[in-house]
Design an enzyme around this catalytic site. Structure first.
Site, PDB file in Angstrom:
ATOM      1  N   ASP A 100       0.856  -1.188   0.000  1.00 51.10           N
ATOM      2  CA  ASP A 100       0.000   0.000   0.000  1.00 51.10           C
ATOM      3  C   ASP A 100       0.898   1.246   0.000  1.00 51.10           C
ATOM      4  OD1 ASP A 100      -2.285   1.593   0.320  1.00 51.10           O
ATOM      5  OD2 ASP A 100      -2.397   1.277   2.492  1.00 51.10           O
ATOM      6  N   GLU A 128       2.677   5.202  -3.835  1.00 48.78           N
ATOM      7  CA  GLU A 128       2.702   6.227  -4.909  1.00 48.78           C
ATOM      8  C   GLU A 128       4.036   6.963  -4.970  1.00 48.78           C
ATOM      9  OE1 GLU A 128       0.229   5.840  -2.623  1.00 48.78           O
ATOM     10  OE2 GLU A 128      -0.941   4.659  -4.051  1.00 48.78           O
ATOM     11  N   ASP A 164      -9.151   3.924  -2.351  1.00 46.04           N
ATOM     12  CA  ASP A 164     -10.144   4.267  -1.337  1.00 46.04           C
ATOM     13  C   ASP A 164     -11.427   4.823  -1.946  1.00 46.04           C
ATOM     14  OD1 ASP A 164      -8.178   3.434   0.338  1.00 46.04           O
ATOM     15  OD2 ASP A 164      -7.673   5.437   1.092  1.00 46.04           O
TER      16      ASP A 164
END
Ligand code: MIG
Length: 821
Positions: free
Chosen positions: A415, A418, A498
């Site tokens: 996770d 980025e 999300d």
């Protein structure tokens, strides 16, 4: 000059090409080149053909960019098909077996046609290639301008939001932690600079713009009917993929960037997650409830709260005093454990935090231009970040998984890659953070975060994937990543980040997952039930589970602090509906798994927009069309209501007539059906001409099905179905330990023939008998014959089905169903 000498000259360098382009050749002169370079207006352009149906274009000011790629496989990238060269005036023509490239050597305008003379992709007539020098040492920015034919529709770019068809939209590619994104949020988590154009009149084109910098695709938004592709730095380096239809382009894209390796079978099961099952007791209670309520499931996820102070690769001794014991107990319940492992490493010197200590000792962390470590705030507080652009750093990262792998964890979740940073407006690290590229095929050099940002998440998941393979060389790794780049499907499955618990987000997920599939990411899912916001209503969660049951990755997940949204939440009536859909997915597992195996060879996604199977349907991707529908493989069409919360009847149009209702088996002779929404019915249709393999219900893929293989036959044109079976977890299939077989059917006069092809591979299946259900049968047959012996059959007039039980058919055989006269 001979062809051989000519191409040798090209390998030697650009100088001669430059002279040739300047001088011009006689109209009839023909030569073969393996690359062609031209210079004009201070730019140099190189055209090559890695395959007959792919043209690569590279360009730069004064010199060509480095010939390297994170996305494109080296074998394809470095291959150069010969192109026949002719010149007429300023126009050079380069011809492969499939394509003709026309380059105006004065303006550098480009047009690519197919062999029949249809335009595949053409430059806009001015400013078609612009490289603007950056001020004061800033990189050059680049822009390409291409024509958009009036009848073309555009797809791809991964899970960007908005309509399925991207025409009229403009998108930025810059990996961003876009929590609580809406239907207009852009950019999102991934950057996949690949688009697919599909013309209503036939013909498809793909463009891979292989540039990792902040970039954009504008599909006629700022300039009507003009496609703009550009970036704030980096190379002009793009590939044009020509195909007779969208499937051909997708398969070619997989040749360029690779396919996803065959996933472990359990990854196709139902996955239960939340942020977070925070303690051993809480997580065990969820596992027990899944089994107690007989909700089939394969995976339980542990989100960040299992860790000690949010430090990756630690375990909280209070929350999970015995993680290996926990994993083993779940394993005994046929549940696998997936652990989150974020990439931010706590900056915790002298605290016996091994990832920091070993990383600092080996110098793996990213640095500021002054040589100090880059420190940013994320979950663990002050954190440092591995430089995944170095092979040695990826190896170090992979090694961090050793303890978790030995503890029995089945998969890992990357996770925040980025990468996401707290407390800064950019949400990420400074663009001048220094990476060092040390990677085969690249020149070793420093690279700024501006260059590496969009590829960082992919390299994180690559490091995880490769590390897992090294730690357990015969086990299929499972990695779930949030950020990625083109080609990232080689390493990880993904999800859309999300989302929110709204009907709108459920609807959005269809276009997002369809476009991800068209962009290489066949293993994709969204948080079932929605991540953010107030919890879903029971009806919304039910519908979401129904639709998710037909998505490639099927994971229920939600945010911290939210009301629970496991399948039982909302009461026994809702739970019963949800269970039925989850069970249906498990019954369909042989079909799903055969799709996964097909994907590993061809790159065709599991979940598909309708036009991928029926290209003429591309004209219906707009409002009121079929953009809210999706196919699972070539045979199942799922048609949820376009407005999910509305009780109003809606029209489902099927691509042609004769589709079968999946639930009732009844053949539908109309191409348009009115559906009145009912919470317990998600309309699903079966293509006439399919054979769908099914299995008896299990509670987990870790259980071997007990009973017979079922083949549901839906007669119609081009009737075929596929079986693929192996052990589901190891790599033994790569050395022949698998079973693959096609089954076909056709109807001749009054006889329906079901044919078993020869079986490939040596894997022994779990079944001994096959139960055939033939749909759309009008009456009891005169007789059924297998290899000259009459076989018993049972006709059911109510459902118009014929039931036949056969011994397993490992070899070529033919079953004849002779209709009564
Ligand atoms: O800042 O790990 O998208 O799925 O549950 C939030 C906690 C970090 C974001 C992910 C979400 C996950 C959550 N993560």
């Amino acid at each position: 000059m001979s062809a051989a000498r000519h191409s040798l000259a090209w390998v030697a360098g650009a100088a001669l090409a430059f002279i040739w382009a300047q001088r011009g050749l006689a109209a009839d002169s023909s030569n073969s080149v393996d690359r062609y370079r031209a210079s004009a207006q201070g730019l140099i352009v190189e055209i090559s053909a890695p395959r007959d149906d792919v043209i690569r274009v590279r360009a730069g000011r004064d010199r060509l960019p480095e010939d390297a790629s994170w996305a494109v496989l080296p074998a394809v990238r470095t291959h150069h098909q010969n192109m026949a060269l002719t010149q007429t005036g300023p126009t050079v023509q380069l011809r492969t077996a499939a394509l003709i490239v026309r380059l105006n050597t004065a303006t550098l305008e480009l047009e690519i046609d197919d062999a029949a003379g249809h335009v595949v992709l053409a430059d806009a007539s001015r400013r078609s290639l612009v490289i603007t020098p950056g001020a004061a040492g800033a990189p050059d920015s680049i822009e390409l301008r291409k024509k958009m034919p009036a009848d073309a529709h555009y797809f791809g770019l991964g899970d960007k939001t908005g309509p399925l068809d991207r025409r009229g939209g403009a998108f930025t590619l810059w990996n961003t932690d876009a929590s609580q994104f809406s239907e207009s949020t852009d950019p999102l988590y991934k950057s996949i600079p690949f688009m697919l154009g599909v013309a209503e009149t036939g013909g498809s084109v793909g463009v891979l713009f292989d540039n990792t910098w902040r970039s954009h695709f504008d599909f006629g938004k700022s300039e009507r009917d003009t496609l703009l592709i550009g970036a704030e730095g980096g190379p002009v380096d793009y590939y044009v993929l020509a195909g007779a239809g969208p499937k051909a382009v997708i398969e070619t894209y997989a040749e360029l960037t690779g396919t996803a390796p065959l996933a472990p079978l359990w990854a196709l099961g139902f996955q239960q997650s939340r942020y977070s099952y925070a303690t051993d007791a809480e997580a065990r209670a969820i596992a027990r409830r899944l089994r107690g309520d007989r909700i089939p499931a394969d995976v339980l996820y542990l989100d960040i709260d299992y860790q000690d102070r949010n430090r990756p690769f630690t375990v909280s001794s209070q929350a999970f005093p015995d993680l290996p014991g926990f994993i083993a107990d779940l394993g005994a319940m046929h549940l696998r454990t997936v652990l989150i492992t974020d990439l931010h490493i706590a900056r915790a010197p002298d605290e016996h935090y091994a990832p920091y200590d070993s990383g600092a000792a080996q110098g793996v962390f990213l640095e500021r231009p002054d040589g100090s470590p880059y420190v940013g705030k994320v979950w663990p507080g002050d954190s440092v970040f591995p430089d995944f652009s170095r092979t040695s750093v990826r190896e170090w990262w992979g090694g961090l998984y050793a303890d978790f792998v030995h503890a029995g964890a089945a998969g890992f979740w990357n996770d925040m890659n980025e990468p996401a940073l707290f407390d800064v407006r950019s949400k990420t690290m400074p663009l001048d953070t220094v990476h060092r590229i040390e990677e085969a095929g690249f020149e070793p050099r420093q690279a700024s975060h501006a260059e590496m940002h969009n590829v960082y998440g992919m390299l994180n998941s690559r490091a995880t994937y490769e590390g897992l393979l090294k730690l357990a060389p015969d086990r299929r790794p499972f990695v779930l990543t949030r950020a990625s780049y083109a080609g990232g499907q080689r390493y990880a499955a993904t999800w859309t980040g999300d989302n929110t618990s709204t009907w709108n987000h459920l609807r959005l997920s269809i276009a997002m997952l369809n476009n991800l599939g068209l962009s290489g990411f066949a293993y994709a899912g969204d948080d079932i039930g929605g991540f953010s916001g107030p919890g879903p209503s029971p009806e919304l969660l039910t519908r979401w589970i129904e639709i998710g049951a037909f998505n490639p990755i099927f994971r229920d997940h939600c945010e911290k602090g939210k009301t629970a949204q496991e399948p039982w939440v909302g009461g026994p009536i809702q739970e019963a509906i949800r269970r039925r859909y989850i069970e249906e997915r498990y019954r369909l597992m042989p079909y799903l798994y055969a799709l996964a195996e097909e994907n590993s060879r061809t790159g065709l996604p599991l979940m598909r927009p309708v036009f991928l199977e029926f290209p003429q349907q591309v004209a219906r991707t707009g409002p009121g069309g079929n953009a809210d529908q999706f196919m699972l493989g070539p045979d199942l069409l799922v048609t949820p209501a376009p407005i999910g919360e509305s009780p109003d009847p809606y029209l489902v149009s099927l691509p042609g007539s004769g589709w079968y209702d999946y639930w009732t088996g009844v053949r539908q002779n109309l191409a348009e059906v009115t559906e009145t929404p009912r919470l317990d019915r998600l309309p699903v249709w079966v293509r006439p001409g399919s054979i769908i393999p099914r299995e008896p219900l299990v509670q987990s893929t870790a259980e071997l099905p007990r009973g017979n293989l079922q083949l549901w036959v839906y007669p119609g044109p081009d009737c075929v179905g596929h079986l693929y079976v192996d052990d589901g977890v190891s790599l033994a299939y790569r050395s022949g330990d698998y079973l693959r077989q096609s089954i076909r059917c056709r109807t001749e006069e009054n006889v329906t023939i079901v044919e078993f092809d020869a079986r490939e591979g040596r894997y022994q299946p779990w079944w001994h008998e096959i139960e055939l259900t033939v749909h759309g049968v009008a009456g009891s047959p005169r007789r059924v014959v297998l290899a000259e012996h009459t076989v018993a059959s049972r006709f059911d007039a109510k459902t118009q089905t014929l039931h036949i039980r056969l011994p397993d058919q490992p070899g070529v055989s033919q079953l004849r169903i002779e209709a009564a006269p």
